[in-house]
Design an enzyme around this catalytic site. Structure first.
Site, PDB file in Angstrom:
ATOM      1  N   ASP A 226      44.747 -51.891  17.054  1.00 51.98           N
ATOM      2  CA  ASP A 226      45.348 -50.793  17.824  1.00 51.98           C
ATOM      3  C   ASP A 226      45.853 -51.241  19.195  1.00 51.98           C
ATOM      4  O   ASP A 226      46.401 -50.426  19.943  1.00 51.98           O
ATOM      5  CB  ASP A 226      44.322 -49.665  18.012  1.00 51.98           C
ATOM      6  CG  ASP A 226      43.992 -48.975  16.684  1.00 51.98           C
ATOM      7  OD1 ASP A 226      44.849 -48.992  15.775  1.00 51.98           O
ATOM      8  OD2 ASP A 226      42.881 -48.445  16.562  1.00 51.98           O
TER       9      ASP A 226
ATOM     10  N   SER B  87      37.461 -43.202  16.856  1.00 49.64           N
ATOM     11  CA  SER B  87      36.898 -43.486  15.522  1.00 49.64           C
ATOM     12  C   SER B  87      35.492 -42.910  15.395  1.00 49.64           C
ATOM     13  O   SER B  87      35.134 -42.318  14.366  1.00 49.64           O
ATOM     14  CB  SER B  87      36.811 -45.000  15.294  1.00 49.64           C
ATOM     15  OG  SER B  87      38.082 -45.564  15.240  1.00 49.64           O
TER      16      SER B  87
HETATM   17  C1  S3P Z   1      40.576 -46.572  12.326  1.00 47.03           C
HETATM   18  C2  S3P Z   1      40.970 -47.678  11.641  1.00 47.03           C
HETATM   19  C3  S3P Z   1      42.235 -48.405  11.903  1.00 47.03           C
HETATM   20  C4  S3P Z   1      42.831 -48.024  13.260  1.00 47.03           C
HETATM   21  C5  S3P Z   1      42.784 -46.549  13.512  1.00 47.03           C
HETATM   22  C6  S3P Z   1      41.370 -46.018  13.437  1.00 47.03           C
HETATM   23  C7  S3P Z   1      39.306 -45.918  11.952  1.00 47.03           C
HETATM   24  O1  S3P Z   1      43.164 -48.082  10.901  1.00 47.03           O
HETATM   25  O2  S3P Z   1      44.131 -48.504  13.375  1.00 47.03           O
HETATM   26  O3  S3P Z   1      43.315 -46.247  14.780  1.00 47.03           O
HETATM   27  O4  S3P Z   1      38.796 -45.087  12.722  1.00 47.03           O
HETATM   28  O5  S3P Z   1      38.783 -46.235  10.871  1.00 47.03           O
HETATM   29  P1  S3P Z   1      43.185 -48.895   9.504  1.00 47.03           P
HETATM   30  O6  S3P Z   1      41.838 -48.758   8.936  1.00 47.03           O
HETATM   31  O7  S3P Z   1      44.225 -48.222   8.651  1.00 47.03           O
HETATM   32  O8  S3P Z   1      43.563 -50.299   9.866  1.00 47.03           O
END
Ligand code: S3P
Length: 433
Positions: free
Chosen positions: A318, A25
């Site tokens: 996750d 992220s």
């Molecule tokens: C993420 C947000 C999450 C997560 C993804 C990464 C991000 O998704 O599951 O692996 O970097 O903002 P969602 O925001 O759709 O829940």
């Protein structure tokens, strides 16, 4: 698409001091914000994964010069908020939902048109959650039938700030709106049903943007510029999670994971594992690039099943593939509720994990938004990962407690988030070929 497979079976007890790759992220956002900044930014600890490289390649297509002086490092020559230029062809986000959703917000605000495409898995993931609120801001984005990618983004629209409450807790949707909000008239306010990871807010602030935020709330004013800054990416807790679970379930294990990112919006699994009786200690706590980090010391401990508190779900969104494996090896059932979002991740993670555990001989009762996992002795079998990186790694962990062999299909996507997982796992004692 067919790809590589793993043959996994019980190895030895797990030992060693492990360096986990950079946070996915944070890596995505670091390259995006550095590209939009005035001046040159250096990123250290950048994740050399397929997802994050796809994002870097997209910014190169949009006219940003990005150097790679060494692995896990990028020097990004920012072009300023108004300096991106139209790409020649479609922009390929690969497997990355984060890449596509954040870029949808950013590109909707440019003067030029763009097309965002993805791989087979990303092409099945819902995009209306970003296109609908972006349309309220004045964006024009065409999707395929059912709100699916590719996204055809029509530039040249004047965007208006909005005060928007998200339907689902999603850091990706929040971030898309904030990125569009940088270009909008007036203020953009995003409110969340449950607080989600706040890297966009923290990093925009580090890049000099005046942004107000608290858990579940963010507000910024349009028309601001970003100032280049260096970014130090912490180790990814979501990648560390597989070793947290593996060392917890393999007798005799004793592993140290060095300086893992412990942002509270990410560490729900740590709390869940501790409720289950896991032996995980923190040492050398500090900060890295403004994020809390610590060494995690994990030793084998018998686990017991729990009811996962629903309030923890967004903070471990996750980590459910890893949690399912911990649950499979615990004493007593584990109940998951309020996790319908898992059905629209890189795969339907509730369905795919339940199917895989059944293949290994367990009972799993599925509901629309959760599952109950009944632990038991795990046998071998053939697991379809459905090209989902976290499903593949979760079953490599499960195999360490299996009598027999687990064949895990289509593991190539592991490189999206955790290149080098197999080598690191083998070096720690995994049976993985
Ligand atoms: C993420 C947000 C999450 C997560 C993804 C990464 C991000 O998704 O599951 O692996 O970097 O903002 P969602 O925001 O759709 O829940």
């Amino acid at each position: 698409m067919s790809g590589s497979n793993w043959r996994a079976s019980a190895g030895t007890s797990l030992r060693g001091t492990l360096a986990i790759p950079g946070d996915k992220s944070v890596s995505h956002r670091s390259v995006m914000f550095a590209a939009l900044a005035d001046g040159t930014s250096t990123i250290d600890g950048f994740l050399e994964g397929d997802d994050t490289r796809a994002t870097a390649a997209i910014f190169a297509q949009l006219g940003v010069r990005i150097e790679t002086p060494s692995a896990s490092q990028r020097i990004v020559h920012g072009v300023g908020v108004d300096g991106l230029r139209a790409a020649e062809g479609p922009l390929d986000c690969g497997n990355a939902g984060t890449g596509m959703r954040l870029l949808a917000g950013l590109l909707a605000a440019q003067r030029f048109d763009s097309v965002l495409v993805g791989d087979a898995s990303l092409s099945k993931r819902p995009m209306r959650r970003v296109t609908v609120p972006l349309a309220k801001m004045g964006a024009r984005i065409d999707t395929q039938e059912g709100g699916l990618p590719p996204l055809h983004i029509h530039g040249g629209q004047a965007l208006q700030g909005i005060d928007h409450t998200l339907d689902v807790a999603s850091a990706q949707v929040k971030s898309a709106l904030l990125l569009a909000g940088l270009y909008a008239q007036g203020d953009t306010i995003v409110r969340e049903p449950h607080p989600t990871r706040d890297y966009t807010e923290r990093m925009l602030h580090a890049f000099g943007v005046d942004i107000e935020f608290s858990p579940g709330y963010a507000r910024l004013r349009g028309g601001q510029r970003l100032r280049a800054t260096d970014v130090a990416v912490p180790a990814d807790f979501s990648s560390a999670a597989f070793f947290l679970v593996a060392a917890s379930i393999v007798p005799g294990s004793d592993v140290r994971l060095r300086q893992v990112g412990l942002n509270p919006r990410r560490t729900g699994l740590l709390q869940a594992l501790r409720m289950m009786g896991a032996d995980i200690r923190e040492e050398h706590a500090g900060t890295h690039g403004g994020e809390p980090v610590a060494d995690l010391l994990v030793r084998y401990a018998p686990l017991r099943g729990i009811e996962v508190p629903e309030a923890l779900v967004p903070d471990m969104i996750d980590e459910f593939p890893a949690l399912f494996i911990a649950a499979a090896c615990a004493e007593g059932p584990t109940v998951v509720r309020g996790a319908a979002e898992l059905r629209v991740k890189e795969s339907d993670r509730l369905g795919v994990m339940a199917a895989g555990l059944r293949t290994l001989g367990l009972r799993v009762d599925e509901t629309a938004d959760g599952a109950t996992i009944f632990p038991g002795a795990l046998g071998g079998g053939d697991i379809a990962s459905q090209h989902d990186h976290r499903i593949a790694m979760a079953f490599a962990v499960a195999a360490q407690r299996v009598t027999g062999e687990v064949r895990i299909r289509d593991v190539d996507t592991v490189a999206t988030s955790f290149p080098g997982f197999a080598e690191l796992a083998r070096g720690t004692g995994f049976g993985l070929g």
